[in-house]
Design an enzyme around this catalytic site. Structure first.
Site: not given
Ligand code: MRU
Length: 355
Positions: A51-52, A94, A203, A244, A254
């Site tokens: 994820r990220g 996603r 996270q 994101d 985000n």
């Molecule tokens: O739901 P996630 O864990 O994928 O969300 C991740 C985030 O919101 C991060 O802050 C974003 O992807 C930036 S990662 C460099």
């Protein structure tokens, strides 16, 4: 728990398969899972093993190659047709992180531009996936260094609040927001990271705090509702988060809760930075209103671990992201420079943004 190497790489191409650090198991268990099929990669993205935003992009690029490898034909048109289906499967995992669509678009482009045999197309897809990964690592290192130019110069050693995880685990390595933190630490400009735990998936607690501990960066964990208090107490010098998807006007999607942090930072006159690669910028969308916001299963709210924490009969709303308006953002830090949101367009490449 097997110790990771000093550098954390969440996605690794290993001979004939992809190795992913299972991020749903950290910090209690360091487990690596092998992925050999595109449908398994789609599942890994959907279930947040990986994820990220940038890491999702890298994983999807390899997913495209794995899918290409599964296609049994010598016919170019049949191959491309099947590859589009793989792309569709991965796109459905996603909706919010634009890096997913960017990487899939770049992989498809590689296939369409290669006029060779199907075998050659497959090889070029692996090469592109590897290039996306290497570029992201270099990009994050550049973001880290660009961030140094906009961080406050006083106090000498900063206390930086970050949210969710925008570190090595969320990218090909090094991180975006945490990349800036790493660079600041290297340059002896950082006193401490405050990691906000980031309900509901935690996270900040599980991943950001873990990464800081790996690198011996001083880190203090707070719950999400403590941020305003910490700012009021003068404990925070800057906020840095990842993104994101950033739209042409500088609005930034985000992790849910980022918007509230930006409002609170503004109220306390604390700079609020968004650090992200150019691949996170969706110049096709004018404003954040057009960003699709993922809604996740209510069990993320009504359960903590195995324990149900609310009575029956309650209804739930569980958006995974929110959009911070551009006017709350001090600067957007990319590999090409750190600019005010209104100046974002100046960074746009002449070459196309995939996806
Ligand atoms: O739901 P996630 O864990 O994928 O969300 C991740 C985030 O919101 C991060 O802050 C974003 O992807 C930036 S990662 C460099």
């Amino acid at each position: 728990m097997t110790s990771p190497s000093t550098q954390v790489y969440p996605v690794i191409w290993n001979e004939d398969r992809v190795l992913l650090i299972d991020q749903t198991k950290l910090p209690t268990e360091y487990r690596v899972v092998g992925i050999s099929r595109s449908d398994d990669m789609a599942r890994a993205i959907k279930t947040m093993i990986v994820r990220g935003a940038p890491a999702i992009g890298v994983a999807a690029a390899y997913g495209m190659y794995l899918g290409a490898r599964e296609i049994q034909t010598e016919d170019r048109d049949v191959f491309l047709n099947q590859l589009e289906k793989v792309a569709q499967l991965l796109r459905q995992t996603r909706p919010t992180a634009v890096n997913l669509f960017w990487a899939i678009g770049r992989m498809l482009n590689t296939a369409y531009e290669n006029l060779g045999s199907v075998e050659q197309l497959k090889e070029s897809l692996l090469t592109t996936a590897q290039a996306i990964q290497i570029e992201d690592l270099q990009t994050c290192q550049a973001i880290g260094d660009q961030g140094l130019s906009v961080l406050p110069t006083t106090p000498e050693n900063l206390c930086i609040l970050t949210y969710c995880n925008a570190g090595a685990l969320a990218t090909a390595g090094y991180g975006t927001a945490l990349g800036v933190v790493r660079s600041a630490w290297r340059e002896k400009r950082l006193a401490r990271v405050y990691a906000s735990e980031t309900r509901p998936r935690m996270q900040g607690a599980k991943l950001t705090a873990w990464e800081c501990v790996q690198e011996e960066i001083p880190v203090t964990l707070i719950t999400d509702n403590m941020a305003a208090h910490c700012m009021k107490q003068g404990m925070i010098d800057a906020v840095i988060v990842g993104a994101d998807r950033i739209t042409a006007n500088g609005d930034a999607a985000n992790k849910i809760g980022t918007y509230s942090l930006a409002l609170v930072a503004k109220a306390h006159d604390i700079p609020f930075f968004v650090a992200a690669p150019m691949s996170t910028i969706d110049f096709k969308l004018a404003t954040g209103q057009g960003i699709p916001i993922e809604e996740r299963h209510p069990s993320e709210i009504y359960q903590v671990g195995e324990t149900v924490v609310c009575p029956p009969g309650v209804e739930f709303y569980n958006p995974a992201f929110d959009v911070t308006p551009a006017d709350l953002i001090t600067a957007i830090i990319t590999e090409r420079g750190a600019v005010a949101p209104s100046e974002l367009q100046q960074l746009q490449l002449k070459t196309s943004n995939w996806g």
